[in-house]
Design an enzyme around this catalytic site. Structure first.
Site, PDB file in Angstrom:
ATOM      1  CE1 TYR A 118      -4.468 -15.265 126.427  1.00 49.61           C
ATOM      2  CE2 TYR A 118      -6.300 -13.798 126.917  1.00 49.61           C
ATOM      3  CZ  TYR A 118      -5.190 -14.112 126.152  1.00 49.61           C
ATOM      4  OH  TYR A 118      -4.809 -13.297 125.112  1.00 49.61           O
ATOM      5  NE  ARG A 123      -3.774 -11.952 128.379  1.00 49.53           N
ATOM      6  CZ  ARG A 123      -4.766 -11.564 129.187  1.00 49.53           C
ATOM      7  NH1 ARG A 123      -5.117 -12.333 130.198  1.00 49.53           N
ATOM      8  NH2 ARG A 123      -5.388 -10.426 128.990  1.00 49.53           N
ATOM      9  CG  ASP A 124      -2.333 -10.821 122.445  1.00 53.50           C
ATOM     10  OD1 ASP A 124      -2.110 -11.638 121.539  1.00 53.50           O
ATOM     11  OD2 ASP A 124      -3.101  -9.862 122.313  1.00 53.50           O
ATOM     12  CB  SER A 130      -5.884 -10.208 124.636  1.00 55.71           C
ATOM     13  OG  SER A 130      -6.959 -10.150 123.741  1.00 55.71           O
ATOM     14  CG  ASP A 171      -3.448 -16.613 120.372  1.00 58.81           C
ATOM     15  OD1 ASP A 171      -3.993 -17.571 119.824  1.00 58.81           O
ATOM     16  OD2 ASP A 171      -3.806 -15.449 120.194  1.00 58.81           O
ATOM     17  CD1 TRP A 326      -5.749 -11.420 113.488  1.00 59.35           C
ATOM     18  CD2 TRP A 326      -6.850 -11.089 115.400  1.00 59.35           C
ATOM     19  NE1 TRP A 326      -5.137 -10.378 114.148  1.00 59.35           N
ATOM     20  CE2 TRP A 326      -5.788 -10.144 115.327  1.00 59.35           C
ATOM     21  CE3 TRP A 326      -7.689 -11.063 116.518  1.00 59.35           C
ATOM     22  CZ2 TRP A 326      -5.548  -9.198 116.314  1.00 59.35           C
ATOM     23  CZ3 TRP A 326      -7.451 -10.118 117.505  1.00 59.35           C
ATOM     24  CH2 TRP A 326      -6.380  -9.201 117.407  1.00 59.35           C
ATOM     25  CE  LYS A 357     -14.306 -13.332 121.884  1.00 55.08           C
ATOM     26  NZ  LYS A 357     -13.459 -12.449 122.698  1.00 55.08           N
ATOM     27  CG  ASP A 363     -12.335 -10.968 118.191  1.00 52.67           C
ATOM     28  OD1 ASP A 363     -12.459 -11.814 119.083  1.00 52.67           O
ATOM     29  OD2 ASP A 363     -12.839 -11.087 117.061  1.00 52.67           O
TER      30      ASP A 363
END
Length: 398
Positions: A118, A123-124, A130, A171, A326, A357, A363
């Protein structure tokens, strides 16, 4: 992570409950190994995560709650995935290999080491909780390939005595399916595709099973999104083989991961756990049904329809008003203990229930008031997960 978008919601409003491509020709045999890497093996229990849970154990014992303290001890011995999220974090692989080898020697039980890869640039792109260390505007893709993927692959190649299951970039391709209306995602998606394709190509090792992340049923499981998701996954796998020499072996994956870091139940029924109201119009109203709904579209495109499904945390009935919740959902508990037993799974497309996770890691600074940043330890939250743990966790013999 885990953002649900307007497009997904619009898909829900007009979704049909038909989940398979009618009248399609017989699909080609999916590429990839037919061997379930979890059968006959134990999912590696990360001692680093177990150490973090010592504070949770002490908290319960200080309160005189011996029952939940005993549950913590069982959780500490439950397998979970190790997240590798930065170049400096590559050392996590070394630590996991060393610990897994020790456990394999000590018990004689073959280990399967779960890893999450990851660290894509940008990213994200839709949620931002994140966001990672790399940017496509700062040579991020080259750095990702040379300084993250190549050493990642080298470490796994040097540990042929262990089996690995690797979840690829949670994701990212979900964003490619539904979030092209977000400018940052639109710009990031070509990088996502090339980066994941490079990771697939680089990790073609006999001891590695690759699972592309397929988001979750509440995101990509709507009838309108299912064929789009399968097409996106096929695009990336094809890209991994775009420059193959004639006659060379194709790069393959084992399958797909779902519900990573989310809270969806594995299986609902009238006699156990009822469906939540917001799932009414979806063919993918739980994660097992999502796997079943997506599978025919994958097979039609020659992709392997195998799944691992994260049940590290599951929201209790009524905890959410919509799938888009979420972040640090309350109340929730540790979900079904990891297993590859088809008597439990009841779905031949599913390789295993896993804990991707690690429960207790926040989160992000969202959801519950006072929640720490993504990845930071959230002590009060993990106590709740213990109290609400699934019976399969509480009744385990360890």
């Amino acid at each position: 992570m885990r953002a649900l978008t307007l497009l997904a919601a619009l898909s829900a409003a007009g979704a049909s409950v038909t989940a398979s491509p009618l009248g399609s020709p017989k699909p080609p045999k999916p590429a990839g190994s037919d061997i379930n890497p979890f059968v006959g093996k134990k999912l590696f229990a990360n001692p680093k995560w177990a150490t973090k849970l010592e504070d949770t154990y002490r908290s319960f014992t200080q309160k005189g709650d011996r029952a939940n303290a005993a549950v913590v001890r069982k959780v500490q011995k439950t397998g979970s995935f190790v997240w590798v999220t930065s170049r400096s974090g590559l050392s996590e692989i070394d630590d996991a290999i060393r610990s897994a080898r020790n456990e394999q020697r000590r018990t004689g039980q073959k280990q399967v080491v779960g890893l999450v890869l990851y660290n894509l640039p940008d990213r994200d792109c839709s949620a931002g909780e994140s966001a990672g260390e790399l940017s496509s505007k700062n040579d991020g893709l080259r750095i990702y390939k040379e300084q993250f993927i190549k050493p990642y692959a080298a470490k796994l190649a040097a540990a042929r005595d262990l089996q690995f299951a690797v979840v690829l970039e949670p994701d990212s391709l979900g964003n490619a399916v539904t979030n092209m209306g977000v400018e940052f995602c639109k710009e990031a998606v070509p990088t996502y595709r090339e980066g994941i394709a490079f990771a697939i190509k680089s990790l073609q090792l006999d001891n590695v099973a690759l699972y592309i992340d397929a988001a979750h049923g509440g995101w990509l499981g709507w009838a309108d999104n299912l064929p789009l998701a399968a097409k996106e996954f096929a695009t990336v796998v094809s890209l991994a083989n775009a420059n193959n020499a004639p006659g060379s072996k194709n790069a393959t994956i084992r399958g797909f991961s779902t519900n990573v870091s989310n809270y969806n139940p594995y299986l609902t029924s009238n006699t156990t756990r009822p469906r939540d109201p917001y799932t009414e119009w979806s063919p993918s109203y739980d994660e097992s049904h999502y796997a079943s709904s997506l599978s025919p579209y994958l097979s039609e495109l020659g992709l392997p329809a195998h799944f691992i499904i994260d049940q590290g945390r599951v929201a209790l009935p009524g905890a959410r008003e919509e799938w888009g919740e979420w972040c640090n959902v309350e109340p929730a508990g540790f979900g079904h203990a990891p297993t590859a037993d088809q008597k439990v799974l009841q779905n031949e497309n599913v390789d295993a229930i896993v804990w991707v996770k690690p429960g207790g890691e926040s989160d992000g600074e969202c959801g519950l008031a006072g929640a720490p940043k993504a990845g930071a330890w959230f002590g009060g939250y993990v106590e709740m997960l213990v109290k609400n743990a699934d019976a399969s966790v509480k009744n385990r013999r360890v």
